[in-house]
Design an enzyme around this catalytic site. Structure first.
Site, mmCIF file in Angstrom:
data_model
loop_
_atom_site.group_PDB
_atom_site.id
_atom_site.type_symbol
_atom_site.label_atom_id
_atom_site.label_comp_id
_atom_site.label_asym_id
_atom_site.label_seq_id
_atom_site.Cartn_x
_atom_site.Cartn_y
_atom_site.Cartn_z
ATOM 1 N N SER A 1 29.240 83.889 13.309
ATOM 2 C CA SER A 1 29.584 82.994 12.197
ATOM 3 C C SER A 1 30.085 81.671 12.772
ATOM 4 O O SER A 1 30.618 81.651 13.896
ATOM 5 C CB SER A 1 30.706 83.623 11.370
ATOM 6 O OG SER A 1 31.252 82.680 10.475
ATOM 7 N N TYR B 1 38.803 88.050 11.284
ATOM 8 C CA TYR B 1 37.375 87.715 11.190
ATOM 9 C C TYR B 1 36.983 86.672 12.237
ATOM 10 O O TYR B 1 36.039 86.867 13.003
ATOM 11 C CB TYR B 1 37.079 87.200 9.779
ATOM 12 C CG TYR B 1 35.599 86.978 9.512
ATOM 13 C CD1 TYR B 1 34.750 88.059 9.277
ATOM 14 C CD2 TYR B 1 35.063 85.695 9.476
ATOM 15 C CE1 TYR B 1 33.400 87.867 9.029
ATOM 16 C CE2 TYR B 1 33.711 85.493 9.226
ATOM 17 C CZ TYR B 1 32.885 86.579 8.996
ATOM 18 O OH TYR B 1 31.553 86.377 8.748
HETATM 19 N N1 LIG Z 1 28.068 85.409 3.737
HETATM 20 C C1 LIG Z 1 28.554 84.513 4.573
HETATM 21 O O1 LIG Z 1 29.026 83.418 4.158
HETATM 22 C C2 LIG Z 1 28.538 84.745 6.049
HETATM 23 C C3 LIG Z 1 28.823 83.662 6.895
HETATM 24 C C4 LIG Z 1 28.820 83.853 8.265
HETATM 25 C C5 LIG Z 1 28.513 85.093 8.785
HETATM 26 N N2 LIG Z 1 28.262 86.136 7.940
HETATM 27 C C6 LIG Z 1 27.941 87.437 8.559
HETATM 28 O O2 LIG Z 1 26.680 87.848 8.118
HETATM 29 C C7 LIG Z 1 26.592 89.278 8.204
HETATM 30 C C8 LIG Z 1 26.066 89.815 6.896
HETATM 31 O O3 LIG Z 1 27.012 89.561 5.866
HETATM 32 P P1 LIG Z 1 26.569 89.255 4.372
HETATM 33 O O4 LIG Z 1 27.095 87.944 4.009
HETATM 34 O O5 LIG Z 1 25.132 89.558 4.222
HETATM 35 O O6 LIG Z 1 27.491 90.308 3.594
HETATM 36 P P2 LIG Z 1 27.186 91.661 2.835
HETATM 37 O O7 LIG Z 1 26.166 91.436 1.779
HETATM 38 O O8 LIG Z 1 28.526 92.172 2.441
HETATM 39 O O9 LIG Z 1 26.527 92.579 3.957
HETATM 40 C C9 LIG Z 1 27.279 93.282 4.898
HETATM 41 C C10 LIG Z 1 26.416 94.432 5.371
HETATM 42 O O10 LIG Z 1 27.123 95.138 6.392
HETATM 43 C C11 LIG Z 1 27.000 96.523 6.128
HETATM 44 N N3 LIG Z 1 28.099 97.259 6.753
HETATM 45 C C12 LIG Z 1 29.434 97.053 6.610
HETATM 46 N N4 LIG Z 1 30.119 97.959 7.312
HETATM 47 C C13 LIG Z 1 29.189 98.734 7.947
HETATM 48 C C14 LIG Z 1 29.259 99.863 8.818
HETATM 49 N N5 LIG Z 1 30.441 100.376 9.214
HETATM 50 N N6 LIG Z 1 28.089 100.399 9.255
HETATM 51 C C15 LIG Z 1 26.891 99.911 8.875
HETATM 52 N N7 LIG Z 1 26.773 98.855 8.051
HETATM 53 C C16 LIG Z 1 27.907 98.288 7.597
HETATM 54 C C17 LIG Z 1 27.014 96.605 4.607
HETATM 55 O O11 LIG Z 1 26.413 97.808 4.144
HETATM 56 P P3 LIG Z 1 27.163 99.169 3.726
HETATM 57 O O12 LIG Z 1 28.419 98.792 3.014
HETATM 58 O O13 LIG Z 1 26.126 99.831 2.888
HETATM 59 O O14 LIG Z 1 27.396 99.883 5.010
HETATM 60 C C18 LIG Z 1 26.105 95.428 4.267
HETATM 61 O O15 LIG Z 1 24.756 95.831 4.364
HETATM 62 C C19 LIG Z 1 27.996 89.744 8.549
HETATM 63 O O16 LIG Z 1 28.080 90.012 9.921
HETATM 64 C C20 LIG Z 1 28.863 88.549 8.183
HETATM 65 O O17 LIG Z 1 30.064 88.534 8.902
HETATM 66 C C21 LIG Z 1 28.251 85.994 6.602
#
Ligand SMILES: NC(=O)c1ccc[n+]([C@@H]2O[C@H](COP(=O)([O-])OP(=O)(O)OC[C@H]3O[C@@H](n4cnc5c(N)ncnc54)[C@H](OP(=O)(O)O)[C@@H]3O)[C@@H](O)[C@H]2O)c1
Length: 251
Positions: A140, A153
């Protein structure tokens, strides 16, 4: 390479039950890859794969090291060599100094950092043995430097950037491509409950598209949107007195 075809035959994506992981999986399946999708929520994974022969479901908790290795091997047994492994599973908790919750720090590091290490361990030996393959994980822009109220985070995402910098020279020498994806704010479940302003907030489809295009170009860092990336990179070049003069306004 046309933007509508992908260079990978088999792709494994963790964190694919929603958000960025889900949308990259859908895009790559459309572009002809076989995409093995993992996360804990089997029902969500099944709904994403329903009627799509290019997507298969591999439920997984990335905090379970043995399960990550077994899943990687099982995917390769079923669908052949994993050409691209994208680790997108992540956890986010707001963390002020007044409400320091040890369990939230533990969970953030278990999922964001050790989850990536466990999954890398599942695919890397095979990639090293054949001298090829592409590994990417989602960090991120919050990992560029410490930002207020995001202690666990920001620190976990910095660790992922540092880990990528550490591994890249060795992996280059072995023929394995490594990328780190640094998104800004994207509209997903993760950001849905954020109360603070999210500058340059992106639609998840646009972010997934940028991820895929950056990975196709084998970029080391795939970062977007450029405005927030530039602001935060410049912020991190400043001397600390000026850095903190700016970041204290975020408290
Ligand atoms: N959205 C943003 O603004 C943003 C910005 C920078 C970086 N990111 C990064 O992008 C990535 C994806 O996030 P997102 O925004 O797409 O959020 P999201 O929709 O909440 O997706 C998070 C994913 O991680 C999975 N997950 C969480 N804990 C897990 C575990 N113990 N084992 C396996 N899977 C797990 C969740 O699935 P389950 O709950 O089904 O396991 C879900 O599929 C993350 O690494 C996040 O930190 C996001």
């Amino acid at each position: 390479m046309s933007s509508q075809s992908a260079p990978w035959r088999t792709v494994w994506i963790s964190g694919a039950s929603s958000g960025l992981g889900e949308h990259v999986a859908r895009l790559l399946a459309q572009q002809g890859c076989h995409v093995a999708i993992s996360a804990r929520s089997e029902d969500k994974l099944n709904a994403i794969a329903a009627g799509n022969n290019n997507i298969s479901v591999w439920p997984l908790d990335v905090t379970d090291a043995a399960a990550c290795k077994e899943t990687a091997h099982a995917i390769e047994a079923a669908h052949g060599t994993i050409d691209l492994a994208l680790f997108s599973a992540g956890a986010w908790f707001q963390s002020s100094v007044e409400e320091l919750r040890v369990e939230n720090y533990q969970k953030t590091f278990d999922v964001n950092v050790m989850g990536v290490v466990h999954c890398v361990d599942g695919v890397l030996p095979q990639m090293l043995a054949r001298g090829g393959g592409h590994i990417a994980w989602v960090s991120s822009v919050a990992g560029y430097g410490g930002l207020p109220l995001s202690g666990s985070y920001s620190a976990s995402k910095s660790a992922l950037i540092c880990l990528a910098e550490t591994m890249k020279p060795e992996l280059d020498a072995k023929g394995v491509t490594l990328s780190v994806v640094n998104p800004g704010f994207v509209k997903t479940d993760m950001t849905a409950s954020n109360k603070f302003p999210m500058p340059f907030l992106m639609e998840v489809e646009d972010a997934a598209h940028k991820m895929v295009e950056g990975l196709k170009r084998k970029k080391f860092e795939v970062a977007f949107p450029w405005q927030l990336v530039t602001i935060l990179k410049v912020l991190n070049l400043l001397p600390y007195w000026l850095y903190f003069a700016i970041t204290k306004r975020m408290v």
